[in-house]
Design a protein around this motif. Structure first.
Motif, PDB file in Angstrom:
ATOM      1  N   UNK A 540       0.813  -1.217   0.000  1.00 47.73           N
ATOM      2  CA  UNK A 540       0.000   0.000   0.000  1.00 47.73           C
ATOM      3  C   UNK A 540       0.847   1.267   0.000  1.00 47.73           C
ATOM      4  N   UNK A 541       1.946   1.233   0.772  1.00 42.49           N
ATOM      5  CA  UNK A 541       2.768   2.437   0.928  1.00 42.49           C
ATOM      6  C   UNK A 541       4.246   2.076   0.984  1.00 42.49           C
ATOM      7  N   UNK A 542       5.055   2.991   0.503  1.00 46.92           N
ATOM      8  CA  UNK A 542       6.502   2.949   0.703  1.00 46.92           C
ATOM      9  C   UNK A 542       6.842   4.156   1.575  1.00 46.92           C
ATOM     10  N   UNK A 543       7.521   3.901   2.695  1.00 46.59           N
ATOM     11  CA  UNK A 543       7.788   4.968   3.655  1.00 46.59           C
ATOM     12  C   UNK A 543       9.281   5.107   3.937  1.00 46.59           C
ATOM     13  N   UNK A 544       9.665   6.319   4.309  1.00 40.69           N
ATOM     14  CA  UNK A 544      11.021   6.544   4.802  1.00 40.69           C
ATOM     15  C   UNK A 544      11.174   5.803   6.134  1.00 40.69           C
ATOM     16  N   UNK A 545      12.396   5.408   6.493  1.00 38.57           N
ATOM     17  CA  UNK A 545      12.585   4.690   7.759  1.00 38.57           C
ATOM     18  C   UNK A 545      12.049   5.497   8.939  1.00 38.57           C
ATOM     19  N   UNK A 546      11.391   4.784   9.851  1.00 36.01           N
ATOM     20  CA  UNK A 546      10.857   5.432  11.038  1.00 36.01           C
ATOM     21  C   UNK A 546      11.630   5.030  12.278  1.00 36.01           C
ATOM     22  N   UNK A 547      10.958   5.072  13.395  1.00 34.67           N
ATOM     23  CA  UNK A 547      11.556   4.689  14.672  1.00 34.67           C
ATOM     24  C   UNK A 547      10.909   3.393  15.145  1.00 34.67           C
ATOM     25  N   UNK A 548      11.357   2.923  16.310  1.00 30.58           N
ATOM     26  CA  UNK A 548      10.757   1.716  16.871  1.00 30.58           C
ATOM     27  C   UNK A 548       9.284   1.939  17.212  1.00 30.58           C
ATOM     28  N   UNK A 549       8.922   3.168  17.522  1.00 28.97           N
ATOM     29  CA  UNK A 549       7.567   3.466  17.958  1.00 28.97           C
ATOM     30  C   UNK A 549       6.668   3.986  16.850  1.00 28.97           C
ATOM     31  N   UNK A 550       7.253   4.477  15.753  1.00 34.28           N
ATOM     32  CA  UNK A 550       6.427   5.177  14.776  1.00 34.28           C
ATOM     33  C   UNK A 550       6.954   4.960  13.359  1.00 34.28           C
ATOM     34  N   UNK A 551       6.020   4.806  12.413  1.00 35.14           N
ATOM     35  CA  UNK A 551       6.379   4.696  11.008  1.00 35.14           C
ATOM     36  C   UNK A 551       6.915   6.032  10.500  1.00 35.14           C
TER      37      UNK A 551
END
Length: 677
Positions: A540-551
């Motif tokens: 559905x989506x391609x995202x930039x790297x997030x954190x352990x808690x948040x996309x």
């Protein structure tokens, strides 16, 4: 008295000026030599700039609700970064030293590896096997190959376990690329090994300790088939795609996605490699290294898959198989396949393939997740495709909404009698779908072939172009062609090589050409979606790297993509939708006993395809059936569509497994929707 010349005076001035100029130059050269001589010499000695790429951790994968499916786990690693033109003898020395500090993980050493090692450690003895004449007439490569051929089995058997371990390490060193870190060992590196190697790095030029990463799967084996795999550092980039990857700045020993989503989305998951420029002198010594591009972890993928629902569907299929799989008649039954998707957007919600492996002398019976079979395996669908047959009949003009055929046995000259599951009497398109009339579909096929005047025991007047016409109608639904799913490969089924009137009749009832479960899901989604065929997708989506808690922030959204609108009048599509409603809700619907009077209203079509099994000599060994079911719900505003295939069920031994699975997966879907609200 002659006038006195001024020339000597002018010459003296000129000489004095030249003297001052040379003195200044000498002083300047001295300053350069004393203060910047070393730096200047380095500039003079520079011969080459080499750029190396350092891989970064791959992107992670999440399900549609943000639950992590694939993560990276760091681990100790031993690496080797060779300088330019390092000699085999030096690598052997490093390997011998390193073998004192690590235990090499098990890896098959080829005979060629052992021969190369033996020559390197017994060079004089090895080349003594060449005659003087051979040495004179052969070049170096020919000599080496001849020596290889003359190494005996006894020579190789004389190698000790320690020497084989050194040979394994040296093989890894040999695979390293100049000035590029290569993993020598990253599996099972202990803290002691890591610390010991770090302590003795100065003894082994190029050897270093580092951290590597490995894929982990927090959800266990669920859906792992479609996540796919990545190559190991021993294999590196696939040999059949070497040029493709090398032109994209990959190292030969770099790990890449090899299958399914890891391969399909490699360019996003791989991230931006860290780049260093190395400046070397004339002796190939590195003068300096500088970072020219900072590495960035790969982008994350958010899938369309609902992992909670996926696990429920897996369990449902397993439980329904367990109920009947031990019946003697079901000795050939071994799998159940399910695809659920959103018909309006193409989002894949679940792809289930549960296979039962029967007990053998070595292993007890067990169930395995083989969900890839929903995309790779094609099966005869039976009556599930009759919606496409009716629409082909409407659009080709061979039937209308008022057409009625008498459902009774059909006998074509020199062929077996064809019939429905029972003689249904007069049927129109609605009752033909509701009660699953084969004969109605036979008449559509005969008329499309040009024969409007069926006479029992006569030959058919058949135009083979009708096969192309019928297939083209089916292809508009995704039957017999690629669905367009975001995977590197999908099967399209098998097109028959014979085209007769009788076979077109079989085709119209799903008894001639096989389709995948995914194709059937796209087919019924197209009907549910008023004739719009939407490309199915897993991401559905391609995202930039997030954190352990948040996309992380969204890089790209993958929305609905319409492949085609079927070339059929809307009133015909609505007519088939009405027929599918009656299958699930009508007084005589073949699935009404399962789906009528539920909290939601569903529609669809059941299917049963005869599937005889033969041995290697062509003898029939069993009569089985493929039980199928396609459908969608709610009927008025479809949220979910599905396809179910249970192949090779014993005759009359299925106990409605296709319908039972269908009801349970829809119950699970709507119960989950209710809980989320």
């Amino acid at each position: 008295m002659k006038p006195k010349s001024h020339l000597p005076f002018r010459l003296n001035i000129l000489f004095f000026a030249i003297f001052l100029l040379f003195s200044f130059l000498i002083v300047q050269l001295g300053i350069v030599q004393i203060l910047t001589g070393e730096e200047a010499q380095e500039v003079l000695d520079e011969t080459e700039n080499t750029v190396t790429n350092i891989p970064v951790p791959r992107g992670k994968l999440y399900d549609r609700d943000g639950n992590i499916l694939v993560d990276n786990k760091s681990r100790y690693a031993i690496t080797y970064t060779p300088p330019k033109n390092v000699q085999p003898e030096k690598k052997l020395e490093i390997a011998q030293t390193l073998s004192n500090y690590i235990e090499m993980e098990e890896r098959q050493i080829t005979e060629r590896d052992m021969k190369d090692y033996w020559i390197l450690t017994h060079r004089e003895e090895a080349y003594a096997r060449l005659s003087k004449t051979e040495k004179q007439r052969m070049d170096d490569e020919e000599q080496y190959q001849t020596v290889l051929d003359r190494i005996t089995k006894y020579n190789l058997e004389s190698l000790s376990e320690k020497e084989l371990e050194v040979a394994a390490i040296k093989r890894e060193l040999d695979e390293a690329i100049e000035l590029t870190p290569h993993i020598v060992k990253n599996k099972g590196v202990t803290k002691e090994e890591y610390a010991t190697v770090a302590e003795h790095i100065n003894e082994m030029p190029g050897i270093n300790v580092s951290t590597d990463w490995a894929r982990t799967f927090p959800q266990g084996e669920t859906f792992v088939n479609f996540i796919g795999g990545i190559s190991d550092h021993e294999d590196g980039i696939p040999r059949d795609n070497v040029d493709y990857y090398l032109t994209r700045n990959y190292n030969r020993n770099e790990r890449v996605g090899e299958s399914f989503l890891e391969q399909q989305y490699e360019e996003f998951l791989a991230g931006q490699k860290e780049q260093y420029r190395h400046v070397t002198d004339q002796n190939n010594n590195v003068i300096r290294s500088e970072l020219i591009q900072k590495g960035k972890q790969g982008k994350d993928l958010v899938l369309s898959v609902d992992m909670e629902l996926q696990k429920k569907v897996d369990q449902i299929v397993k439980e329904e198989l367990e109920k009947i799989i031990h019946k003697p008649a079901n000795r050939h039954l071994n799998k159940g396949l399910v695809v659920m998707m959103k018909p309006k957007t193409g989002e894949i919600l679940t792809m289930t393939g549960i296979r039962y492996h029967r007990a053998t002398e070595d292993k007890p019976a067990f169930f395995a997740d083989e969900s890839y079979r929903t995309v790779y395996d094609a099966h005869l669908p039976g009556s599930a495709v009759k919606g496409a047959s009716v629409l082909a009949g409407f659009q080709s003009g061979v039937i209308t909404k008022n057409t009625v055929f008498v459902d009774r046995p059909i006998k074509i000259a020199s062929t077996d009698t064809k019939r429905s599951w029972t003689d249904l009497g007069p049927v129109n398109y609605l009752t033909a779908l509701e009660r699953s009339s084969n004969v109605f579909m036979f008449f559509i096929a005969m008329r499309m072939g040009g024969d409007y005047s069926y006479v029992p025991n006569d030959n058919l007047n058949f135009n083979t172009e009708a096969f192309t016409e019928m297939r083209n109608y089916f292809k508009q639904f995704g039957l017999g062609v690629e669905t367009g799913i975001d995977l590197p490969y999908e099967a399209t089924g098998l097109e028959g090589d014979k085209e007769t009137g009788g076979l077109l009749m079989d085709y119209a009832i799903g008894q001639y050409e096989p389709f995948t479960t995914l194709q059937l899901a796209q087919y019924v989604s197209t009907i549910a979606n008023d004739g719009y065929r939407v490309k199915p997708h897993l991401v559905n989506e391609i995202r930039y790297p997030g954190t352990e808690e948040q996309l992380g922030p969204i890089y790209k959204t993958i929305g609905p993509e319409i492949i085609n609108k079927i070339e059929m009048d809307d009133e015909y599509i609505q007519a088939v939708q009405n027929g599918f409603y009656r299958v699930f809700n009508g007084s005589n619907g073949t699935a009404a006993g399962t789906f009528r009077n539920l909290p939601y209203v569903a529609a669809g079509k059941t299917g049963t395809a005869e599937k005889p099994l033969f041995d290697e000599d062509g003898n029939r060994v069993a009569n089985t059936e493929n039980l199928t079911l396609v459908g969608y719900a709610p009927y008025d505003d479809p949220e979910v569509a599905f396809a179910i295939v249970v192949p090779q069920v014993g005759r009359s031994a299925g106990e409605g497994i296709n319908r039972n699975i269908g009801k349970r997966i829809l119950d699970a879907y709507f119960q989950q929707q209710e809980n989320e609200e």
